[in-house]
Design an enzyme around this catalytic site. Structure first.
Site, PDB file in Angstrom:
ATOM      1  N   ASP A  28     146.268  36.753  51.875  1.00 18.44           N
ATOM      2  CA  ASP A  28     147.678  36.339  51.894  1.00 18.44           C
ATOM      3  C   ASP A  28     148.537  37.390  51.183  1.00 18.44           C
ATOM      4  O   ASP A  28     149.628  37.741  51.630  1.00 18.44           O
ATOM      5  CB  ASP A  28     147.809  34.971  51.222  1.00 18.44           C
ATOM      6  CG  ASP A  28     146.780  34.001  51.767  1.00 18.44           C
ATOM      7  OD1 ASP A  28     146.880  33.630  52.938  1.00 18.44           O
ATOM      8  OD2 ASP A  28     145.830  33.652  51.026  1.00 18.44           O
ATOM      9  N   HIS A  62     145.343  28.476  49.190  1.00 18.70           N
ATOM     10  CA  HIS A  62     145.183  29.247  50.430  1.00 18.70           C
ATOM     11  C   HIS A  62     145.301  28.271  51.597  1.00 18.70           C
ATOM     12  O   HIS A  62     144.331  27.826  52.195  1.00 18.70           O
ATOM     13  CB  HIS A  62     143.832  29.964  50.461  1.00 18.70           C
ATOM     14  CG  HIS A  62     143.553  30.601  51.788  1.00 18.70           C
ATOM     15  ND1 HIS A  62     144.252  31.678  52.267  1.00 18.70           N
ATOM     16  CD2 HIS A  62     142.671  30.284  52.764  1.00 18.70           C
ATOM     17  CE1 HIS A  62     143.811  31.994  53.474  1.00 18.70           C
ATOM     18  NE2 HIS A  62     142.845  31.157  53.793  1.00 18.70           N
TER      19      HIS A  62
HETATM   20  P1  NAI Z   1     131.862  32.011  61.056  1.00 19.73           P
HETATM   21  O1  NAI Z   1     131.777  30.625  61.615  1.00 19.73           O
HETATM   22  O2  NAI Z   1     131.861  33.176  61.986  1.00 19.73           O
HETATM   23  O3  NAI Z   1     130.667  32.247  60.022  1.00 19.73           O
HETATM   24  C1  NAI Z   1     130.320  31.301  59.067  1.00 19.73           C
HETATM   25  C2  NAI Z   1     128.857  31.505  58.775  1.00 19.73           C
HETATM   26  O4  NAI Z   1     128.525  30.632  57.698  1.00 19.73           O
HETATM   27  C3  NAI Z   1     127.957  31.155  59.941  1.00 19.73           C
HETATM   28  O5  NAI Z   1     127.021  32.197  60.165  1.00 19.73           O
HETATM   29  C4  NAI Z   1     127.253  29.879  59.468  1.00 19.73           C
HETATM   30  O6  NAI Z   1     125.945  29.744  59.983  1.00 19.73           O
HETATM   31  C5  NAI Z   1     127.256  30.116  57.961  1.00 19.73           C
HETATM   32  N1  NAI Z   1     127.012  28.921  57.160  1.00 19.73           N
HETATM   33  C6  NAI Z   1     127.373  27.632  57.407  1.00 19.73           C
HETATM   34  N2  NAI Z   1     126.910  26.830  56.444  1.00 19.73           N
HETATM   35  C7  NAI Z   1     126.269  27.621  55.559  1.00 19.73           C
HETATM   36  C8  NAI Z   1     125.566  27.355  54.365  1.00 19.73           C
HETATM   37  N3  NAI Z   1     125.429  26.116  53.889  1.00 19.73           N
HETATM   38  N4  NAI Z   1     125.017  28.393  53.719  1.00 19.73           N
HETATM   39  C9  NAI Z   1     125.119  29.653  54.183  1.00 19.73           C
HETATM   40  N5  NAI Z   1     125.765  29.961  55.329  1.00 19.73           N
HETATM   41  C10 NAI Z   1     126.329  28.947  55.995  1.00 19.73           C
HETATM   42  O7  NAI Z   1     133.143  32.012  60.117  1.00 19.73           O
HETATM   43  P2  NAI Z   1     133.947  33.237  59.522  1.00 19.73           P
HETATM   44  O8  NAI Z   1     135.018  33.635  60.459  1.00 19.73           O
HETATM   45  O9  NAI Z   1     132.991  34.254  59.037  1.00 19.73           O
HETATM   46  O10 NAI Z   1     134.686  32.503  58.297  1.00 19.73           O
HETATM   47  C11 NAI Z   1     133.945  31.983  57.219  1.00 19.73           C
HETATM   48  C12 NAI Z   1     134.833  31.145  56.335  1.00 19.73           C
HETATM   49  O11 NAI Z   1     135.854  31.939  55.755  1.00 19.73           O
HETATM   50  C13 NAI Z   1     135.542  30.002  57.046  1.00 19.73           C
HETATM   51  O12 NAI Z   1     135.528  28.855  56.206  1.00 19.73           O
HETATM   52  C14 NAI Z   1     136.961  30.518  57.174  1.00 19.73           C
HETATM   53  O13 NAI Z   1     137.898  29.463  57.295  1.00 19.73           O
HETATM   54  C15 NAI Z   1     137.088  31.246  55.863  1.00 19.73           C
HETATM   55  N6  NAI Z   1     138.182  32.219  55.779  1.00 19.73           N
HETATM   56  C16 NAI Z   1     138.844  32.322  54.578  1.00 19.73           C
HETATM   57  C17 NAI Z   1     139.857  33.213  54.405  1.00 19.73           C
HETATM   58  C18 NAI Z   1     140.573  33.305  53.095  1.00 19.73           C
HETATM   59  O14 NAI Z   1     141.583  34.049  53.039  1.00 19.73           O
HETATM   60  N7  NAI Z   1     140.166  32.643  52.016  1.00 19.73           N
HETATM   61  C19 NAI Z   1     140.288  34.098  55.508  1.00 19.73           C
HETATM   62  C20 NAI Z   1     139.518  33.950  56.710  1.00 19.73           C
HETATM   63  C21 NAI Z   1     138.506  33.025  56.838  1.00 19.73           C
END
Ligand code: NAI
Length: 328
Positions: free
Chosen positions: A159, A187
């Protein structure tokens, strides 16, 4: 060369992971003199993808990558880690209510907090990226009572970076010249990007913006809704920019912020700016010697005082939903 720093990354098979791991292994986070031991965690269903990522990491032959291991056991992933970037979380599926997502992800972070408490280094720095990031960081922190609360942070750096870029584009000036941006709060869409303290070459940017309506009419909503716009355009959520922000966050925390500047981190409130203790909230912080300090006593624009508090209230509401995941 110093001995390898152990870095755990959860959700390593996901799309943020796919940008993050390669940049960390290349030295973007810890510098070109520091070797790295990577511990990649994901759930069993993602093992095949994680194996593919592992093969690609090996195929890069990164000189700084001392070793890399994959696991679906957080005890193995977090054992004696120096740094943990908690990205892994469940996405919101069709028909899932926000409170269901809070609970599902809260369970992940309560488990991981307990395990970090048992096996991570006592000075481990922990960054929560997985959403809802502030509340997940709070859950992990509360479930790790033997680790200092200041070890836990949530990512608002994306952000912050979005705000910097929007302002740089408006003024036609390089991003590197802008200092003292902050994004207050959660966030989420209640976050408050605040450029009233921002400076360029020691001049307040407010003196350079010829169009004050741009701030509330464009700047604030653009930053708040940027994530949704990226999803609309790409069909996928922000990943490379999120990975970049995680690297920026950790790098500044470890090596320090620039002179006469600050960054935004989600950190436990110490009561500053009327935000009661007990939430993880986006504040302006300076970092030095591996520690952050909240920048105090900025004059908050009168129209923003209630908005700062709204972010706190939203965090309290989130906490009520996950209260059962906190040690009582
Ligand atoms: P994604 O769905 O591509 O990857 C998430 C991964 O986490 C998957 O490989 C899944 O198998 C794994 N996962 C699920 N449960 C798990 C567990 N208990 N232990 C270990 N791994 C686990 O999602 P992406 O795009 O990589 O985003 C990940 C997170 O980051 C989401 O919650 C998203 O909303 C968040 N995010 C936060 C931002 C921020 O500024 N704080 C910015 C962008 C995304």
């Amino acid at each position: 060369m110093p001995s390898p720093i152990r870095v755990a990354i959860t959700g390593a098979a996901g799309q943020i992971g796919y940008s993050l791991l390669f940049r960390i292994a290349a030295g973007d986070m810890l510098g070109s003199d520091q070797t790295i031991s990577l511990r990649l965690l994901d759930i069993p269903a993602s093992t095949s993808v994680l194996n593919g990522v592992l093969m690609e990491l090996q195929d890069c032959a990164f000189p700084l990558l001392a070793d890399v291991s994959i696991t679906h056991d957080p005890v193995v992933a977090f054992d004696q880690v120096d740094l943990a970037i908690l990205v892994g979380a469940r996405p919101r599926s069709k028909g899932m209510e926000r409170k269901d997502l809070l609970t599902a992800n809260g369970e992940i972070f309560s488990t991981q907090g307990k395990i970090l408490n048992q096996v991570a280094k006592r000075d481990a720095k922990i960054l929560v990226v997985g959403n809802p990031a502030n509340t997940n960081a709070y859950i992990a922190m509360k479930n790790a009572p033997d680790l200092p609360a200041e070890n836990f942070s949530a990512m608002l750096r994306l952000d912050h970076n979005r705000a910097l870029s929007q302002l740089a584009m408006k003024l036609g000036r390089p991003v590197a010249q802008i200092r003292k941006m902050v994004v207050w709060g959660n966030h989420s869409s209640t976050q408050l990007p605040d450029l009233y303290h921002a400076e360029i070459n020691k001049n307040h940017v407010m003196q350079l913006i010829d169009d004050p309506a741009w701030i509330e009419g464009f700047f604030v909503p653009t930053v708040q809704q940027r994530g949704a716009k990226v999803i609309e355009a790409r069909g996928l959520s922000s990943a490379a920019s999120a990975a970049n922000a995680a690297i920026n966050h950790m790098r500044d925390w470890i090596f320090g912020t620039r002179q006469d500047d600050w960054v935004t981190m989600g950190v436990p409130s110490d009561g500053s700016y009327g935000i009661p203790e007990g939430v993880i909230y986006g504040f302006p912080v300076t970092c030095a010697g591996g520690k952050y300090s909240i920048v105090k006593e900025l004059d908050i624009h009168p129209a923003y005082r209630d908005k700062l508090y709204s972010g706190y209230q939203e965090l309290l509401e989130e906490q009520q939903v996950i209260n059962h995941l906190l040690p009582q």
